[in-house]
Design a protein around this motif. Structure first.
Motif, mmCIF file in Angstrom:
data_model
loop_
_atom_site.group_PDB
_atom_site.id
_atom_site.type_symbol
_atom_site.label_atom_id
_atom_site.label_comp_id
_atom_site.label_asym_id
_atom_site.label_seq_id
_atom_site.Cartn_x
_atom_site.Cartn_y
_atom_site.Cartn_z
ATOM 1 N N PRO A 206 0.799 -1.232 0.000
ATOM 2 C CA PRO A 206 0.000 0.000 0.000
ATOM 3 C C PRO A 206 0.829 1.278 0.000
ATOM 4 O O PRO A 206 0.493 2.234 -0.725
ATOM 5 C CB PRO A 206 -0.827 -0.126 1.280
ATOM 6 N N ARG A 207 1.904 1.324 0.782
ATOM 7 C CA ARG A 207 2.698 2.550 0.864
ATOM 8 C C ARG A 207 3.348 2.870 -0.473
ATOM 9 O O ARG A 207 3.324 4.012 -0.940
ATOM 10 C CB ARG A 207 3.765 2.407 1.950
ATOM 11 N N LEU A 208 3.915 1.847 -1.104
ATOM 12 C CA LEU A 208 4.562 2.053 -2.395
ATOM 13 C C LEU A 208 3.526 2.406 -3.452
ATOM 14 O O LEU A 208 3.741 3.314 -4.271
ATOM 15 C CB LEU A 208 5.322 0.796 -2.811
ATOM 16 N N ARG A 209 2.407 1.711 -3.438
ATOM 17 C CA ARG A 209 1.366 1.976 -4.419
ATOM 18 C C ARG A 209 0.873 3.416 -4.306
ATOM 19 O O ARG A 209 0.704 4.117 -5.311
ATOM 20 C CB ARG A 209 0.208 0.994 -4.220
ATOM 21 N N ALA A 210 0.678 3.869 -3.069
ATOM 22 C CA ALA A 210 0.218 5.237 -2.867
ATOM 23 C C ALA A 210 1.262 6.244 -3.326
ATOM 24 O O ALA A 210 0.942 7.270 -3.941
ATOM 25 C CB ALA A 210 -0.121 5.454 -1.394
ATOM 26 N N ALA A 211 2.534 5.944 -3.054
ATOM 27 C CA ALA A 211 3.602 6.868 -3.444
ATOM 28 C C ALA A 211 3.682 7.005 -4.958
ATOM 29 O O ALA A 211 3.858 8.116 -5.484
ATOM 30 C CB ALA A 211 4.937 6.376 -2.885
ATOM 31 N N LEU A 212 3.535 5.896 -5.665
ATOM 32 C CA LEU A 212 3.636 5.936 -7.121
ATOM 33 C C LEU A 212 2.430 6.602 -7.769
ATOM 34 O O LEU A 212 2.488 6.982 -8.933
ATOM 35 C CB LEU A 212 3.817 4.520 -7.676
ATOM 36 N N GLN A 213 1.355 6.741 -7.028
ATOM 37 C CA GLN A 213 0.190 7.445 -7.539
ATOM 38 C C GLN A 213 0.285 8.948 -7.261
ATOM 39 O O GLN A 213 -0.572 9.712 -7.696
ATOM 40 C CB GLN A 213 -1.092 6.878 -6.926
ATOM 41 N N GLN A 214 1.336 9.356 -6.526
ATOM 42 C CA GLN A 214 1.456 10.755 -6.117
ATOM 43 C C GLN A 214 2.762 11.371 -6.608
ATOM 44 O O GLN A 214 3.403 12.153 -5.910
ATOM 45 C CB GLN A 214 1.355 10.856 -4.592
ATOM 46 N N HIS A 215 3.178 10.985 -7.806
ATOM 47 C CA HIS A 215 4.337 11.588 -8.466
ATOM 48 C C HIS A 215 5.615 11.441 -7.633
ATOM 49 O O HIS A 215 6.462 12.330 -7.615
ATOM 50 C CB HIS A 215 4.080 13.075 -8.752
ATOM 51 N N ALA A 216 5.767 10.318 -6.931
ATOM 52 C CA ALA A 216 6.949 10.099 -6.094
ATOM 53 C C ALA A 216 8.084 9.538 -6.943
ATOM 54 O O ALA A 216 8.356 8.342 -6.944
ATOM 55 C CB ALA A 216 6.610 9.145 -4.946
ATOM 56 N N THR A 217 8.757 10.415 -7.676
ATOM 57 C CA THR A 217 9.789 9.960 -8.604
ATOM 58 C C THR A 217 11.008 9.386 -7.888
ATOM 59 O O THR A 217 11.765 8.615 -8.476
ATOM 60 C CB THR A 217 10.233 11.113 -9.516
ATOM 61 N N GLY A 218 11.215 9.756 -6.620
ATOM 62 C CA GLY A 218 12.339 9.196 -5.883
ATOM 63 C C GLY A 218 12.242 7.691 -5.753
ATOM 64 O O GLY A 218 13.248 6.984 -5.818
ATOM 65 N N TRP A 219 11.017 7.197 -5.582
ATOM 66 C CA TRP A 219 10.806 5.755 -5.515
ATOM 67 C C TRP A 219 11.222 5.083 -6.808
ATOM 68 O O TRP A 219 11.811 3.994 -6.803
ATOM 69 C CB TRP A 219 9.330 5.455 -5.245
ATOM 70 N N LEU A 220 10.920 5.722 -7.917
ATOM 71 C CA LEU A 220 11.233 5.119 -9.215
ATOM 72 C C LEU A 220 12.725 4.879 -9.372
ATOM 73 O O LEU A 220 13.156 3.819 -9.806
ATOM 74 C CB LEU A 220 10.736 6.017 -10.343
ATOM 75 N N GLY A 221 13.510 5.903 -9.033
ATOM 76 C CA GLY A 221 14.952 5.761 -9.155
ATOM 77 C C GLY A 221 15.494 4.652 -8.291
ATOM 78 O O GLY A 221 16.354 3.866 -8.726
ATOM 79 N N ARG A 222 14.998 4.551 -7.069
ATOM 80 C CA ARG A 222 15.473 3.492 -6.172
ATOM 81 C C ARG A 222 15.101 2.114 -6.691
ATOM 82 O O ARG A 222 15.909 1.176 -6.634
ATOM 83 C CB ARG A 222 14.881 3.702 -4.767
ATOM 84 N N LEU A 223 13.892 1.988 -7.206
ATOM 85 C CA LEU A 223 13.463 0.692 -7.727
ATOM 86 C C LEU A 223 14.310 0.251 -8.914
ATOM 87 O O LEU A 223 14.744 -0.901 -8.999
ATOM 88 C CB LEU A 223 11.992 0.753 -8.143
ATOM 89 N N GLN A 224 14.547 1.164 -9.848
ATOM 90 C CA GLN A 224 15.298 0.779 -11.042
ATOM 91 C C GLN A 224 16.766 0.530 -10.734
ATOM 92 O O GLN A 224 17.383 -0.363 -11.318
ATOM 93 C CB GLN A 224 15.151 1.833 -12.133
ATOM 94 N N ARG A 225 17.333 1.300 -9.805
ATOM 95 C CA ARG A 225 18.738 1.042 -9.434
ATOM 96 C C ARG A 225 18.869 -0.299 -8.729
ATOM 97 O O ARG A 225 19.885 -0.987 -8.867
ATOM 98 C CB ARG A 225 19.252 2.162 -8.532
ATOM 99 N N ARG A 226 17.851 -0.679 -7.996
ATOM 100 C CA ARG A 226 17.916 -1.932 -7.251
ATOM 101 C C ARG A 226 17.749 -3.148 -8.156
ATOM 102 O O ARG A 226 18.391 -4.174 -7.960
ATOM 103 C CB ARG A 226 16.831 -1.927 -6.169
ATOM 104 N N TRP A 227 16.837 -3.035 -9.147
ATOM 105 C CA TRP A 227 16.534 -4.177 -10.023
ATOM 106 C C TRP A 227 16.566 -3.750 -11.488
ATOM 107 O O TRP A 227 15.547 -3.788 -12.192
ATOM 108 C CB TRP A 227 15.167 -4.770 -9.671
ATOM 109 N N PRO A 228 17.729 -3.362 -12.001
ATOM 110 C CA PRO A 228 17.798 -2.835 -13.373
ATOM 111 C C PRO A 228 17.449 -3.844 -14.454
ATOM 112 O O PRO A 228 17.065 -3.456 -15.561
ATOM 113 C CB PRO A 228 19.258 -2.372 -13.490
ATOM 114 N N LEU A 229 17.585 -5.145 -14.158
ATOM 115 C CA LEU A 229 17.247 -6.154 -15.157
ATOM 116 C C LEU A 229 15.764 -6.497 -15.158
ATOM 117 O O LEU A 229 15.290 -7.196 -16.052
ATOM 118 C CB LEU A 229 18.057 -7.436 -14.924
ATOM 119 N N LEU A 230 15.035 -5.995 -14.168
ATOM 120 C CA LEU A 230 13.636 -6.380 -14.018
ATOM 121 C C LEU A 230 12.652 -5.232 -14.196
ATOM 122 O O LEU A 230 11.478 -5.471 -14.492
ATOM 123 C CB LEU A 230 13.416 -7.012 -12.637
ATOM 124 N N LEU A 231 13.110 -3.998 -14.010
ATOM 125 C CA LEU A 231 12.204 -2.854 -14.073
ATOM 126 C C LEU A 231 12.784 -1.753 -14.939
ATOM 127 O O LEU A 231 14.004 -1.561 -14.998
ATOM 128 C CB LEU A 231 11.952 -2.287 -12.674
#
Length: 250
Positions: A206-231
């Motif tokens: 829920p926390r991540l889902r809510a953040a991604l619905q509210q223009h939380a671009t910081g989450w995006l960078g962390r996700l892609q740096r963590r799993w670059p082959l998957l996201l």
């Protein structure tokens, strides 16, 4: 789980329905021309391939999972991430996932999709023009002569060469996927697509889902740096399209 973003999931449903209608017409044309398709209920050969999906499609699927399915999915994703940490090459990762993790976590015991009506565009668009065993064949184990024989047998007017999968449905699906990503860009300020089980697992937070619905671009960078082959994620209008496509070729 709280309901995901209705506009995104509504768009995903609409894209699925539109693709189904387009493919229905295309299949009729194939039949009238004598082109044979080998997919049938319970075949499941392609269900060990890794599926790329949009965030909107992950939200749509996540809202349908039972608690048991969520728990099983988390176990699958833990194993997936363990394999990912050992790999830097996408093609090798695909092979290892297929060999070590097996079928999609949403595949039922009878060989059918447990959430068929919510399956993503990539699944809906995959149609085999050769017998089912080609969908599970490890082409890396074939000799050069065997590979050349296989390639020579493909109808290049029909297939997404050098695969034996039909090209037209995948082209239709790619166009609709881009439309989904554009809508997500407009609605949330970013685009996100990637490995289906991982995205669905993330959509259940829920926390991540809510953040991604509210223009939380910081989450995006962390996700892609963590799993670059998957996201693949992008907060610019250029879109999220940096993930390599699933590799089916010999």
């Amino acid at each position: 789980m709280p309901a995901p973003n209705p506009p995104l999931t509504t768009r995903a449903r609409s894209a699925h329905q539109l693709l189904d209608a387009i493919i229905g017409q295309w299949r009729n044309e194939c039949a009238s021309q004598g082109s044979r398709l080998y997919c049938h209920p319970g075949c499941a050969g392609c269900c060990s391939l890794q599926v790329q999906a949009s965030w909107a499609e992950a939200l749509l699927l996540a809202e349908a999972l039972t608690e048991t399915e969520q728990r099983q999915l988390r176990g699958y994703v833990r194993r997936l991430l363990a394999l990912t940490r050992q790999q830097r090459d996408y093609k090798q990762l695909l092979a290892q996932v297929r060999q070590q993790l097996g079928s999609c976590p949403f595949l039922a015991a009878d060989g059918r999709c447990a959430h068929y009506s919510r399956r993503p565009l990539a699944c809906r668009a995959l149609y085999a023009t050769r017998e089912p065993h080609y969908c599970t064949l490890d082409f890396s184990r074939l000799s050069s002569a065997e590979k050349q024989t296989f390639l020579a047998s493909l109808d290049r007017r029909l297939v997404d060469f050098p695969t034996h999968y039909a090209a037209a449905p995948r082209q239709f699906a790619a166009s609709l996927e881009q439309q989904l990503l554009q809508h997500q860009q407009q609605w949330t300020g970013h685009r996100l697509l990637g490995n289906l089980p991982l995205l669905v697992c993330l959509a259940g937070r829920p926390r991540l889902r809510a953040a991604l619905q509210q223009h939380a671009t910081g989450w995006l960078g962390r996700l892609q740096r963590r799993w670059p082959l998957l996201l693949a994620a992008n907060s610019n209008s250029a879109g999220a399209d940096s993930l390599p496509r699933q590799h089916f070729s010999p």
